[in-house]
Design a protein around this motif. Structure first.
Motif, PDB file in Angstrom:
ATOM      1  N   SER A 157       0.830  -1.202   0.000  1.00 40.33           N
ATOM      2  CA  SER A 157       0.000   0.000   0.000  1.00 40.33           C
ATOM      3  C   SER A 157       0.862   1.248   0.000  1.00 40.33           C
ATOM      4  O   SER A 157       1.689   1.430   0.907  1.00 40.33           O
ATOM      5  CB  SER A 157      -0.909   0.018   1.245  1.00 40.33           C
ATOM      6  N   TYR A 158       0.695   2.080  -1.020  1.00 39.92           N
ATOM      7  CA  TYR A 158       1.368   3.374  -1.092  1.00 39.92           C
ATOM      8  C   TYR A 158       2.881   3.230  -0.980  1.00 39.92           C
ATOM      9  O   TYR A 158       3.554   4.077  -0.393  1.00 39.92           O
ATOM     10  CB  TYR A 158       0.857   4.306   0.021  1.00 39.92           C
ATOM     11  N   ALA A 159       3.429   2.174  -1.555  1.00 40.22           N
ATOM     12  CA  ALA A 159       4.872   1.948  -1.465  1.00 40.22           C
ATOM     13  C   ALA A 159       5.511   1.636  -2.810  1.00 40.22           C
ATOM     14  O   ALA A 159       6.671   1.988  -3.033  1.00 40.22           O
ATOM     15  CB  ALA A 159       5.164   0.806  -0.485  1.00 40.22           C
ATOM     16  N   LEU A 160       4.789   0.985  -3.716  1.00 43.91           N
ATOM     17  CA  LEU A 160       5.381   0.593  -4.991  1.00 43.91           C
ATOM     18  C   LEU A 160       5.864   1.807  -5.774  1.00 43.91           C
ATOM     19  O   LEU A 160       6.959   1.809  -6.350  1.00 43.91           O
ATOM     20  CB  LEU A 160       4.373  -0.207  -5.827  1.00 43.91           C
ATOM     21  N   GLY A 161       5.063   2.875  -5.788  1.00 42.81           N
ATOM     22  CA  GLY A 161       5.422   4.072  -6.546  1.00 42.81           C
ATOM     23  C   GLY A 161       6.616   4.821  -5.994  1.00 42.81           C
ATOM     24  O   GLY A 161       7.166   5.701  -6.664  1.00 42.81           O
ATOM     25  N   PRO A 190      -3.005  10.603 -11.321  1.00 43.92           N
ATOM     26  CA  PRO A 190      -2.571  10.022 -12.600  1.00 43.92           C
ATOM     27  C   PRO A 190      -1.311   9.174 -12.463  1.00 43.92           C
ATOM     28  O   PRO A 190      -1.206   8.101 -13.064  1.00 43.92           O
ATOM     29  CB  PRO A 190      -2.360  11.256 -13.481  1.00 43.92           C
ATOM     30  N   ALA A 191      -0.340   9.637 -11.667  1.00 39.62           N
ATOM     31  CA  ALA A 191       0.891   8.864 -11.482  1.00 39.62           C
ATOM     32  C   ALA A 191       0.617   7.570 -10.726  1.00 39.62           C
ATOM     33  O   ALA A 191       1.167   6.509 -11.059  1.00 39.62           O
ATOM     34  CB  ALA A 191       1.926   9.703 -10.729  1.00 39.62           C
ATOM     35  N   GLY A 192      -0.230   7.641  -9.691  1.00 36.14           N
ATOM     36  CA  GLY A 192      -0.572   6.437  -8.943  1.00 36.14           C
ATOM     37  C   GLY A 192      -1.299   5.422  -9.807  1.00 36.14           C
ATOM     38  O   GLY A 192      -1.017   4.213  -9.755  1.00 36.14           O
ATOM     39  N   TYR A 193      -2.231   5.903 -10.628  1.00 36.55           N
ATOM     40  CA  TYR A 193      -2.936   5.010 -11.550  1.00 36.55           C
ATOM     41  C   TYR A 193      -1.970   4.380 -12.545  1.00 36.55           C
ATOM     42  O   TYR A 193      -2.066   3.182 -12.849  1.00 36.55           O
ATOM     43  CB  TYR A 193      -4.035   5.775 -12.289  1.00 36.55           C
ATOM     44  N   TRP A 228      -8.008   8.771 -15.567  1.00 36.92           N
ATOM     45  CA  TRP A 228      -7.332   7.733 -14.800  1.00 36.92           C
ATOM     46  C   TRP A 228      -8.360   7.031 -13.931  1.00 36.92           C
ATOM     47  O   TRP A 228      -9.369   7.601 -13.538  1.00 36.92           O
ATOM     48  CB  TRP A 228      -6.181   8.303 -13.990  1.00 36.92           C
ATOM     49  N   CYS A 229      -8.100   5.750 -13.641  1.00 40.52           N
ATOM     50  CA  CYS A 229      -9.008   4.934 -12.839  1.00 40.52           C
ATOM     51  C   CYS A 229      -8.640   5.110 -11.371  1.00 40.52           C
ATOM     52  O   CYS A 229      -7.523   4.777 -10.958  1.00 40.52           O
ATOM     53  CB  CYS A 229      -8.885   3.474 -13.245  1.00 40.52           C
ATOM     54  N   HIS A 230      -9.570   5.639 -10.598  1.00 43.06           N
ATOM     55  CA  HIS A 230      -9.344   5.793  -9.164  1.00 43.06           C
ATOM     56  C   HIS A 230     -10.682   5.814  -8.449  1.00 43.06           C
ATOM     57  O   HIS A 230     -11.740   5.947  -9.077  1.00 43.06           O
ATOM     58  CB  HIS A 230      -8.537   7.059  -8.861  1.00 43.06           C
ATOM     59  N   PHE A 231     -10.618   5.672  -7.145  1.00 42.43           N
ATOM     60  CA  PHE A 231     -11.816   5.579  -6.330  1.00 42.43           C
ATOM     61  C   PHE A 231     -11.657   6.465  -5.104  1.00 42.43           C
ATOM     62  O   PHE A 231     -10.596   7.066  -4.892  1.00 42.43           O
ATOM     63  CB  PHE A 231     -12.075   4.119  -5.958  1.00 42.43           C
ATOM     64  N   GLU A 254     -10.355  10.185   0.762  1.00 45.13           N
ATOM     65  CA  GLU A 254      -9.088   9.628   0.313  1.00 45.13           C
ATOM     66  C   GLU A 254      -9.272   9.017  -1.069  1.00 45.13           C
ATOM     67  O   GLU A 254     -10.115   8.139  -1.285  1.00 45.13           O
ATOM     68  CB  GLU A 254      -8.592   8.562   1.288  1.00 45.13           C
ATOM     69  N   LYS A 255      -8.498   9.488  -2.032  1.00 43.66           N
ATOM     70  CA  LYS A 255      -8.549   8.975  -3.401  1.00 43.66           C
ATOM     71  C   LYS A 255      -7.440   7.929  -3.573  1.00 43.66           C
ATOM     72  O   LYS A 255      -6.294   8.160  -3.172  1.00 43.66           O
ATOM     73  CB  LYS A 255      -8.357  10.111  -4.405  1.00 43.66           C
ATOM     74  N   PHE A 256      -7.780   6.813  -4.183  1.00 43.12           N
ATOM     75  CA  PHE A 256      -6.804   5.740  -4.335  1.00 43.12           C
ATOM     76  C   PHE A 256      -7.068   4.947  -5.614  1.00 43.12           C
ATOM     77  O   PHE A 256      -8.194   4.919  -6.135  1.00 43.12           O
ATOM     78  CB  PHE A 256      -6.839   4.804  -3.120  1.00 43.12           C
ATOM     79  N   SER A 257      -6.016   4.313  -6.120  1.00 43.05           N
ATOM     80  CA  SER A 257      -6.115   3.365  -7.224  1.00 43.05           C
ATOM     81  C   SER A 257      -5.638   2.016  -6.702  1.00 43.05           C
ATOM     82  O   SER A 257      -4.774   1.965  -5.816  1.00 43.05           O
ATOM     83  CB  SER A 257      -5.248   3.806  -8.402  1.00 43.05           C
ATOM     84  N   TYR A 258      -6.169   0.935  -7.254  1.00 43.06           N
ATOM     85  CA  TYR A 258      -5.755  -0.378  -6.751  1.00 43.06           C
ATOM     86  C   TYR A 258      -5.957  -1.450  -7.804  1.00 43.06           C
ATOM     87  O   TYR A 258      -6.663  -1.266  -8.799  1.00 43.06           O
ATOM     88  CB  TYR A 258      -6.527  -0.740  -5.477  1.00 43.06           C
ATOM     89  N   VAL A 259      -5.316  -2.593  -7.551  1.00 42.98           N
ATOM     90  CA  VAL A 259      -5.564  -3.790  -8.342  1.00 42.98           C
ATOM     91  C   VAL A 259      -5.491  -4.983  -7.391  1.00 42.98           C
ATOM     92  O   VAL A 259      -4.656  -5.028  -6.486  1.00 42.98           O
ATOM     93  CB  VAL A 259      -4.550  -3.949  -9.499  1.00 42.98           C
ATOM     94  N   ALA A 260      -6.402  -5.928  -7.582  1.00 48.08           N
ATOM     95  CA  ALA A 260      -6.395  -7.189  -6.853  1.00 48.08           C
ATOM     96  C   ALA A 260      -6.379  -8.311  -7.879  1.00 48.08           C
ATOM     97  O   ALA A 260      -7.173  -8.304  -8.827  1.00 48.08           O
ATOM     98  CB  ALA A 260      -7.620  -7.311  -5.948  1.00 48.08           C
TER      99      ALA A 260
END
Length: 325
Positions: A157-161, A190-193, A228-231, A254-260
């Motif tokens: 979470s919030y670390a890969l980028g 946009p960068a997070g997505y 960009w895809c975010h929630f 809180e706006k976030f993007s994710y993949v499972a």
């Protein structure tokens, strides 16, 4: 909202510092993240670590919980016993996972900052979930090839980028190795997505099924640079939270993007709501990502009865029945 046990443990940890100290640390952290070229670690002192937890832990917990609930809803038979949280900070994601999957028996967090580990460990001791209380905290920097325990569920979470871009594909493959489910969360920018979209391609290339939020396993239909895809998830702010963030509202979004992704086949939502539904008298407008048609705008009217009632209740990020509307 943070669990009562976590909120109490966090409040207790923050009593070591005055609100003024925490506010100064938050100002320093905010400036550091705005100017990453300045170099050096952002968390210089234990007060910085406490401020970071007060500033970010509620939002990270809310975003992780929202992403995990969507993944869990699609895979009700998934009952992980082991969890690896990479770059886990003070442990917001493991608290969220513990609440969603009570089947967890063993949790490992890998984190590079020993002061962050110290606070995360102290907070975790207050959890009602034995797996969270007994978390193994490992001091290491995330890198390709790092030795790690096998885990049913791996999260980041919030670390890969924050890692070097050249290393990210290998890190994603490292997360996916032997895992039944991988969940990666990044800021809803946009960068997070873009980071999530690239991770999605790697996971798909590893043979994993993209379970959420996507209703399909094909290429993302969103054109880079145009959207960009975010929630978004809304969370309440405590009085201390408002003071530390110098905010006046009793909530924040809180706006976030994710993949499972899952190692085996997984059901998917037939469509996913990509924006706040626009609700007017007798009409609801929805922006959808669909399995068959890509991006689609639909209008549901009161004349459609039960479907309209569902549309009135649907939120940004929820699943939606494909082909309806």
């Amino acid at each position: 909202m943070l669990p009562d046990a976590l909120r109490a443990a966090l409040d207790q940890a923050l009593t070591r510092y005055s609100p003024q100290e925490l506010s100064r640390s938050v100002a320093h952290l905010t400036e550091s993240y705005r100017t990453p070229s300045a170099g050096g670690t952002h968390l210089r002192t234990q007060a910085d670590v406490a401020a970071y937890a007060a500033y970010r832990m509620p939002a990270t917990y809310a975003a992780a919980g929202a992403a995990m609930r969507q993944a869990a809803a699609l895979t009700p038979g998934f009952q992980p016993a082991t969890l690896l949280d990479a770059g886990g900070g003070t442990g917001a994601a493991i608290w969220a996972a513990g609440a969603i999957w009570p089947s967890l028996r063993q949790v490992t967090v890998i984190e590079h900052d020993p002061h962050v580990i110290d606070l995360g460990r102290r907070l975790a001791r207050g959890s009602e979930a034995a797996a969270v209380r007994e978390t193994t905290w490992r001091h290491a920097a995330i890198r390709p090839g790092l030795d790690r325990p096998r885990a049913d569920l791996t999260t980041m979470s919030y670390a890969l980028g924050e890692l070097p871009e050249r290393d990210r594909p290998d890190i994603v493959r490292w997360l996916a190795d032997s895992a039944a489910m991988v969940i990666i969360i990044e800021p809803g920018t946009p960068a997070g997505y873009a980071t999530i979209a690239a991770a999605r391609e790697v996971l798909s290339g590893q043979g994993m099924t993209i379970a959420a939020p996507c209703p399909h396993g094909g290429r993302c239909p969103i054109q880079p640079g145009r959207d960009w895809c975010h929630f978004s998830v809304r969370l309440p702010r405590s009085s201390l939270h408002r003071q530390v963030k110098a905010g006046t509202l009793s909530f924040e979004d809180e706006k976030f993007s994710y993949v499972a992704a899952t190692a085996g086949p997984s059901p998917r939502a037939e469509a996913r709501v990509l924006r706040h539904p626009q609700k007017r008298k007798g009409v609801v407008s929805l922006r959808l990502c669909t399995a068959d048609d890509g991006l689609r705008d639909v209008i549901v009217s009161k004349r459609q009865g039960e479907l309209y009632r569902r549309a009135r209740d649907v939120d940004w990020g929820d699943a939606w029945p494909g082909g309806e509307g």
